[in-house]
Design a protein around this motif. Structure first.
Motif, short mmCIF file in Angstrom:
data_model
loop_
_atom_site.label_atom_id
_atom_site.label_comp_id
_atom_site.label_asym_id
_atom_site.label_seq_id
_atom_site.Cartn_x
_atom_site.Cartn_y
_atom_site.Cartn_z
N GLY A 1 -14.24 -5.13 2.31
CA GLY A 1 -13.81 -6.23 1.38
C GLY A 1 -14.19 -7.25 1.55
N ARG A 2 -12.94 -7.95 2.10
CA ARG A 2 -12.36 -8.93 2.31
C ARG A 2 -13.19 -9.23 3.38
N PRO B 1 -2.40 -12.94 14.75
CA PRO B 1 -1.15 -12.56 15.04
C PRO B 1 -0.34 -11.67 16.18
N VAL C 1 2.02 -13.52 8.70
CA VAL C 1 2.16 -12.39 8.07
C VAL C 1 3.78 -12.09 7.75
N VAL D 1 -5.23 -17.67 12.33
CA VAL D 1 -4.34 -17.44 13.20
C VAL D 1 -4.02 -16.17 13.29
N SER E 1 -8.99 -13.31 11.26
CA SER E 1 -8.44 -14.96 10.33
C SER E 1 -7.96 -15.76 12.13
N LYS F 1 -10.43 -7.92 10.48
CA LYS F 1 -9.73 -7.56 11.93
C LYS F 1 -9.88 -6.04 11.26
N ASP G 1 2.04 -6.12 12.46
CA ASP G 1 1.13 -6.92 10.48
C ASP G 1 -0.14 -5.89 10.95
N ALA G 2 0.97 -4.33 10.73
CA ALA G 2 0.05 -3.23 10.46
C ALA G 2 -0.37 -2.75 8.87
N ILE G 3 -1.86 -2.75 8.69
CA ILE G 3 -2.37 -3.09 6.92
C ILE G 3 -3.07 -1.71 7.85
N LEU G 4 -2.90 -0.16 6.36
CA LEU G 4 -3.33 0.86 6.51
C LEU G 4 -4.62 0.47 6.62
N ASP G 5 -5.00 -0.14 5.80
CA ASP G 5 -6.38 -0.35 5.09
C ASP G 5 -7.28 -0.55 6.05
N GLU G 6 -6.70 -1.26 6.74
CA GLU G 6 -7.69 -2.07 8.19
C GLU G 6 -7.39 -0.96 9.35
N ARG H 1 5.53 -9.40 6.89
CA ARG H 1 7.18 -8.66 7.86
C ARG H 1 8.27 -8.99 8.06
N LEU I 1 -17.00 -1.16 2.75
CA LEU I 1 -16.07 -1.34 1.95
C LEU I 1 -14.99 -1.36 2.41
N GLU J 1 0.68 -1.35 0.43
CA GLU J 1 0.01 -0.60 0.50
C GLU J 1 0.56 1.32 0.05
N LYS K 1 -10.15 -11.45 6.36
CA LYS K 1 -9.22 -9.93 7.04
C LYS K 1 -10.79 -9.42 8.33
#
Lengths: 427, 375, 695
Positions: C32-33, C92, B302, C90, C88, C38, C15-20, B304, C29, B139, C36
């Motif tokens: 969407g998946r 993390p 993950v 597992v 999910s 979270k 596991d920081a995902i920007l989108d989340e 990372r 939106l 991203e 995930k």
């Protein structure tokens, strides 16, 4: 815990800052400006035993601050006196130079390369080639061929106006673009043209005018007749008839075959060369008056369209046909004939056209037949007639040049007549 | 599936274009001229056509299978063992490609910008930045490339246009260069540059709208092809084919050639920006993809934690060749020769498998139906 | 945590995902998946944890805020709790993460609903004139409940020493007041005892605060009617209160309060409390009237064209200034208080229907989480609620211009007013907005664009120029024209330091001058600063400490930094400049490029209240031409899509129907209308109440 982390972060930032500070004092590539000696002019002469004599002029920072006059002869052009070193290669010479120059010698600001005649005749690429690999050297450097020794130029150069070396060379290039008396060519063009099949490079010429040099060395009290003994107008490099000014002439062109100098062209021939190559900008030329002997008319010429070239490869001898379309302005009329009048103008146009055509054809045939030198960019234009490189390389263009037939077709229109109609005349 | 977040339409386009175009700043154009001589610029055109063809086969499957990507499709059609094998192959290819790329990049920086620095002094900060990028995930990388790609385009165009005074169109003649044979074979090999197909296929499930994928693919292939074409063409026209063959780092050389009057000259250092940016984006993206695939293979939740490890492996491998020349020859011997099999072959095979399976299913259904009717 | 641990984090799971992360994007939106599921935001939580240093030492409190988040989150995303959280297989684990967090969905939906509904009344709009009482009472109940539920958490360690309810006995009340405010010792509080002159005189007293209440109001509207004009029947206390309220106290705002907590707070804000014998409640008359600066000229965001008034140190004046500009009933002001020792009023202002509801809830959630004894200023609040705390550029826009706040509100932003602070926070913000000024919109668009271009290039200059100078002179001397190079070299021949040192010296000097210029206690401070800079430059050059060209470079940089319209941003730029200088000192252009790339990545992945800082550009969102350039006003038809406003459309397609150049043929108009309709329905259909197109 968080505040502790913050402290740690600050601490590590401090460490990084300290590291940075140490780095900044001991970095590999960092050189202060005042720690470098910038070569602005480089002269190449052939030494004995396959050695090379490299002459450099180094820009002296202090000289720029405007204290002209005081050291008139010593360091003209805001540079040091020329230093010459003998070495096996140019890079070696630069290293050797550091045994006498206090700062690190660098070519980053190199403005010009002067190539001595003996080097040019032996083949320029042998000397300049290794330079191209060097990072400091760039292909946009101007260069000149010197009939004689390159070092002499450095010693005698006393510009009329310019104070700095780089400006000096840029101004020369700029002005010769407009006069057409000399080609303007960078080392990149030279290299590309000498690498291309069946193309030959040209080079501007910078020559020492011995007569003028003598004048400056002697007292300036001689009369005009004594110091300017030449009978006619001359366009030959080093032989211009003049008094005062710089002892150098920037006129004429050196013609190469491959990377070896074969002959020089004078100012007028250079204009013809440029005209054939289609590189002539606006330039003023004198033409003898067709109707009144001994009078001259001045016409400013320029290309109305890029010249069209037609080469028949199959024919033997090879036929080269050039069609040019020129445009002219009437600048000066010496004779009393009114050339603004329709018919007279046609007469003038015809005579000019004939003159140009003759001169161009002569030049091309001279170079083709006598030297098989091809500085006119002809082969480039027929590259598209081959379909592959191999085919192109097999074609014996140079062989065929010996017998090439050249026809030049010129279309000239005098479009403007200046700010006067009929010439001014006495009653 | 490992989380990577969503990608926008434009972000995806920018990312794939910048990452695939990165090679243009290194020796690729020179290699093109080498193969095709005066027709070197045609090779990208032909490979672009090949890539279009491949995409035309791959894209419909990706569009049809909404929210699926290469890995899930592969798992469906070829089974999990094949999936793992394919992931490993792609990841290894990425690592190999990266190690030659980073080596040539750092060597280029050393020879052109910082000649006296030791190579690790250049490579270490570069890898640190790439690791940071890879860690931020696809991203972040895609967003940065979206911010920068217009600047890159402006810089690139400036570089090409400012050289207009050296351009001689005749030097791109004779039209067919070394002949059609080398052109076509070169075009086949050169398709490995079109990394975008693989990237889009890998991340197609991350798009908000699956059907966007098709257009992105065509656009990116077009832009990449045209970029290579333009750079090679300008390179050819400014240097002659004979000279172009002999000079690595075309962008740098073009930057050095710029000479428009007294003021606009000697600008090559300013163009360092372009190729460093492209290199960082390409390397970080490839590192990220390699780690992502490894993580997928080993069913890690993950990716990372692997970033640093993979980056260090790439760093080590990049120092394996003894010299710049050897790096190029490795690249030609292995990467260029087999790259197309990964970048074009794998997506093609997987999507074909999906098609076949689908067809069989349909047929199976048809066969089933009459039975049901009969019973 | 040691440095090594910190480094080891780089190899650990993150596991920081920007989108989340928290985002304004509609849930359907964002999720969407389905695999995930979270939707937590570890970052926000961390920042909130770190934002409560005061609580750190208290062991017993440590667990509390954690809980609070757990409880709050569902209320923050009321829309989301309908669908159960999926995660999910597992999960993390985050290093240093509390295990309590893993099972937060265990909170039952009904419980969540109950809890989430509770803050609602508090966030009720301004009391309407016809029913002020009711609303206030609700609020009071709310406060009381909180007080009961969790006194420790709510009050830090300031335990109440007063009874909860107002007593029926006047005498008791008086004692409570005396004890509460420590009256003889504390000179600010005044107790005025009097007799209500009814047939049977009733004892009463009024309490107010000296200096904070308006004496004429107290005299004319409280004391005079009660003492001179009253006639009060005996009866039930409540009836008596109503009577007093209805006929005896002509104050314009009046409440009847029963809880001491509320009474105390009202007295502290300058109201007058009237206690009457036999009433178990206090009558609070609004008599606020403390001295404050009147509305005056802008101090830091001056414009030539446009209004010149600025916010002042009075909350209600400030909200009034905005309301005067934006006169719509949709403009909502919610007022809460922060601070346990002394409360500070915080007003959250937004336009209902335009603002994304998710944003408002998030803002309220973050503000509510602040538990400090005293909140000084909007600058402090900003640090409590900003997203990642370790980043240079500000995550929200502080402005002193009411017009800017007004226009931002109409675009879907939220404004936060803090107590006596003359700076109002507009949030969220994008990097671009930090470089905008109000004037850009007031001048015509070519000039607005020009201004913006100048400012954006000034941003780059301020950040990079000294670094570029170092890179060019130390690493790429070929880039300088030969003659200039020689001039620099000759001027540098007398200078004993390397260029980096020289630049750092001058930069530090400039920073000193700047700081001194602000602290010089008079108006000519800045002038002196600039003069000082010139003198310093001149003298430094003559003394051979720096080269003349460098003085130009440094002063141009300083000028560029002065053009930054945002104070916080200019700080960021100035700090980052030093980093850039160091980088370019080590690696030249290469270092600058790498540094810029790291910065860009930082900016690209940073979020301000759920929107990425570089959005509208990257990630691309639909918006009018008002991001980098300033487009024509009549073409700015939509609001910034990144904010997910309730309504994208801002004006009709044809705003200049009289213009012969306007395409208003029947077909064109039809097409426009269709597009408009589509935009409206699109906004409503695909995004529920929100608008905007997803990336």
């Amino acid at each position: 815990m968080k505040s502790l982390t913050l402290k740690r972060t600050l601490l590590s930032l401090l460490v990084v800052a300290l590291l940075g500070a140490t780095f900044s004092t001991g970095c590999y590539d960092r050189v202060e400006l005042e720690g470098m000696a910038f070569v602005v002019g480089l002269g190449l002469d052939k030494g004995p035993n396959n050695t090379i004599d490299v002459t450099v002029r180094i820009a002296v920072p202090g000289e720029m601050a405007g204290n002209n006059g005081s050291s008139s002869n010593a360091a003209q052009l805001g540079g040091s006196r020329p230093i010459t070193v003998r070495a096996n290669t140019i890079a070696g010479a630069l290293t050797l130079l550091n045994s006498t120059v206090e700062r690190q010698v660098s070519l980053l600001h190199l403005a010009t390369i002067l190539i001595g005649e003996n080097v040019a005749k032996a083949g320029v690429l042998d000397y300049v080639g290794p330079l191209v690999r060097m990072r400091e050297f760039r292909r946009t450097v101007t260069f000149f061929v010197v009939p004689g020794e390159a070092r002499e130029i450095f010693e005698t150069n006393q510009p009329v106006l310019e104070k700095s070396m780089s400006r000096f060379h840029e101004s020369i290039s700029e002005i010769s673009r407009h006069t057409g008396l000399s080609v303007t060519s960078k080392i990149h063009e030279f290299i590309v043209e000498s690498e291309e099949p069946n193309e030959d490079p040209v080079a501007p010429v910078m020559a020492v005018n011995e007569k003028v040099k003598e004048q400056t060395q002697q007292s300036q009290k001689d009369t005009r007749e004594e110091t300017m003994p030449g009978q006619n107008v001359s366009f030959k490099p080093g032989e211009l008839v003049r008094m005062g000014g710089n002892s150098l002439d920037f006129i004429g062109t050196g013609v190469f075959r491959g990377d070896k100098l074969v002959t020089y062209l004078d100012g007028i021939e250079t204009r013809m060369l440029l005209m054939i190559r289609g590189e002539l900008l606006r330039t003023q030329m004198d033409f003898p008056d067709p109707q009144q002997k001994g009078k001259y008319e001045v016409i400013e010429l320029k290309h109305a369209r890029t010249p069209q070239t037609e080469i028949k490869l199959d024919s033997d001898p090879i036929q080269i046909k050039i069609r040019q379309k020129l445009e002219g302005d009437l600048i000066g009329v010496q004779s009393s004939i009114d050339y603004t009048e329709e018919n007279n103008m046609r007469v003038l146009e015809n005579s000019v056209r004939e003159t140009l055509k003759q001169k161009e054809q002569d030049l091309m045939e001279h170079l083709y037949h006598d030297y098989q030198a091809a500085p006119f960019g002809m082969f480039r234009k027929i590259r598209s007639q081959f379909s592959t490189i191999q085919e192109m390389e097999q074609y014996p263009f140079r062989e065929k040049l010996k017998t090439a037939q050249v026809t030049v077709d010129i279309d000239l229109n005098i479009r403007r007549i200046g700010v006067q109609l009929a010439p001014v005349g006495p009653k | 599936m490992i989380k990577t977040g969503h990608l926008g339409r434009r972000e995806m386009l920018a990312l794939t274009v910048v990452a695939s175009v990165a090679d243009v700043s290194l020796f690729y154009p020179q290699q093109l001229v080498m193969r095709g001589a005066s027709a070197g610029w045609m090779i990208p055109v032909f490979s672009m056509l090949v890539a279009f063809a491949v995409w035309a086969l791959v894209a419909p499957v990706l569009v049809r299978e909404e929210k699926q990507d290469l890995i899930t499709l592969c798992e469906k059609s070829l089974g999990s063992f094949a999936t793992r094998a394919i992931c490993v192959v792609i990841a290894l290819y990425m690592i190999a490609d990266l190690s030659t790329f980073t080596r040539t990049f750092t060597e280029a920086v050393v020879t052109t910008v910082l000649p006296r620095s030791p190579i690790s002094f250049i490579a270490v900060p570069f890898f640190l930045v790439c690791m940071y990028y890879a860690k931020k995930g696809i991203e972040g990388i895609s967003r940065v490339s979206l911010v920068l790609w217009s600047w890159l385009a402006i810089g690139m165009l400036a570089l090409l246009i400012l050289n207009w005074n050296w351009m001689r169109p005749e030097q791109a003649m004779p039209l067919w260069g070394n002949g059609i044979g080398p052109l076509l074979s070169g075009a086949g090999l050169f398709t490995s540059v079109f990394l975008n197909i693989l990237v889009i296929a890998l991340f197609s499930s991350r798009m908000r709208k699956g059907s966007d994928v098709r257009a992105i693919g065509y656009w990116s292939i077009g832009i990449i092809g045209v970029t290579y074409l333009l750079v090679t063409l300008v390179f050819l026209m400014c240097f002659s084919p004979e000279a172009a063959m002999r000079s690595p780092f075309p962008l740098y050389q073009l930057g050095r050639l710029i000479y428009i009057g007294r003021f606009i000259q000697r600008l090559e250092a300013a163009f360092v920006f372009i190729w460093v940016v492209m290199a960082v984006i390409k390397v970080s993206m490839a590192v990220m993809i390699a780690t992502y695939l490894f993580a997928t293979v080993f069913r890690m939740p993950v990716y990372r934690p692997l970033v640093a490890a993979v980056a260090i492996i790439v760093y080590d491998l990049s120092f394996y060749p003894r010299s710049f020349v050897e790096t190029i020859s490795y690249n030609n011997k292995y990467i260029v020769t087999w790259g197309w099999a990964v970048t074009m072959g794998i997506p093609l095979v997987v999507t074909l498998a999906v098609r076949v399976r689908k067809r069989r299913e349909v047929r199976g259904d048809e066969e089933l139906d009459p039975q049901e009717n009969a019973s | 945590m040691s440095v090594w641990q910190k480094i080891s984090r780089a190899f650990a799971v993150d596991d920081a995902i920007l989108d989340e992360d928290f985002s304004l994007m509609p849930e359907e939106l964002q999720e969407g998946r389905p695999e995930k599921g979270k939707q937590k935001q570890p970052k926000t939580q961390e920042s909130e944890q770190s934002s409560k240093p005061k609580q750190e030492p208290k062991q017993d409190l440590k667990q509390e805020p954690e809980h609070e988040h757990e409880d709050d989150r569902p209320s923050a995303s009321t829309l989301s709790h309908a669908q159960p959280r999926r995660r999910s297989p597992v999960k993390p684990k985050k290093i240093g993460h509390r295990s309590t967090e893993a099972d937060d969905p265990s909170a039952e939906p009904s419980e969540i609903a109950a809890k989430s509904s509770r803050p609602e009344p508090e966030s009720e709009p301004e009391p309407k004139p016809d029913a002020p009482q009711k609303v206030r009472r609700e609020k009071r109940k709310q406060q009381a409940k909180n007080y009961e539920v969790d006194p420790e958490q709510h009050n830090l360690s300031f335990k109440p020493t007063y009874p909860e309810q107002v007593s029926i006995s006047l005498h008791e009340n008086r004692d409570t007041i005396i004890q509460l405010f420590q009256i003889p010792r504390n000179a600010d509080f005044v107790i005025r005892e009097f007799t209500v002159s009814t047939e049977t005189p009733i004892q009463a007293f009024a309490v107010f605060m000296e200096g904070m209440s308006d004496k004429t109001i107290i005299n004319d509207n409280v004391l005079q009617p009660l003492m001179l004009l009253a006639s009060l029947p005996h009866g039930h206390a409540q009836a008596r209160a109503d009577l007093i309220k209805n006929s005896l106290l002509p104050g314009n705002q009046l409440q009847i309060l029963e809880k001491w907590e509320a009474v105390k707070n009202n007295i502290l804000t300058g109201s007058t409390a009237v206690f009457v014998e036999g009433m178990d409640c206090a009558l609070i008359v609004e008599t606020k009237g403390w001295e404050h600066r009147t509305v005056s000229d802008t101090k830091t965001e001056t414009v030539v064209r446009g209004p010149h008034d600025a916010f002042t140190e009075n909350l209600r004046t400030n909200t009034g200034l905005v309301r005067a500009r934006l006169r719509t009933e949709k403009l909502i002001t919610e007022i809460t208080q922060v601070g346990e020792l002394a409360a500070t009023d915080i007003a959250i202002m937004y336009v209902e229907g335009i603002v994304s509801q998710k944003l408002v809830t998030e803002v309220k959630r973050r503000i509510k989480a602040i538990k400090v004894d005293f909140l000084q200023d909007s600058g402090t609040l900003e640090q409590f609620i900003e997203d990642p705390p370790f980043s240079m550029i500000p995550r929200m826009l502080a402005t002193e211009r009411p017009d800017r706040v007004a226009v931002s509100l109409t675009e879907g932003y939220v404004a936060v007013f803090v107590g006596q602070s003359p700076y109002v926070l507009i949030l969220p913000t994008m990097l671009w907005s930090l470089l905008h000024t109000a004037e850009d919109a007031y001048v015509r668009y070519p000039f607005g664009t020009l201004l913006r271009l100048i400012r954006f290039s000034a941003f780059l200059v301020a950040l990079l120029l000294p670094a570029l100078y170092i890179a060019v002179t130390n690493y790429h001397p070929e880039m300088i024209p030969t003659d200039l190079m020689l001039t620099i070299a000759s001027s540098r021949e007398k200078v004993p330091f390397p260029v980096v040192m020289e630049v750092l010296l001058m930069e530090v000097a400039i920073e000193l001058i700047r700081e001194a210029g602000i602290r010089i206690p008079n108006v000519i401070g800045p002038t002196i600063g600039i003069v000082g800079a010139l003198i310093l430059g001149q003298a430094a050059v003559q003394a051979g400490v720096v080269s003349p060209l460098l003085v130009i470079v440094v002063s141009v940089t300083a000028l560029a930094a002065f053009t930054m319209p945002n104070y916080n941003l200019s700080f960021a730029v100035r700090t980052l400049r030093f980093v850039m200088i160091l980088l370019s000192g080590v690696w030249g252009f290469y270092g600058i490029t790498l540094g810029m790339l790291v910065l860009l990545m930082d900016w690209a992945t940073m979020k301000s209240f759920g929107i990425p800082m570089l959005t509208n550009v990257s990630p691309y969102k639909q918006s009018s031409a008002d991001v980098i350039l300033r487009g024509r006003v009549f073409k700015q038809e939509i609001r910034p899509g990144a904010l997910y406003p309730g309504l994208m459309k801002r004006q009709v397609r044809i705003t200049r129907p009289w213009d012969p150049a306007t395409h208003d043929s029947r077909e064109a108009v039809e097409q426009y209308e269709q597009e408009n309709r589509q935009q409206d329905t699109e906004a409503r259909n695909t995004k529920g109440k929100r608008g905007g197109n997803p990336t």
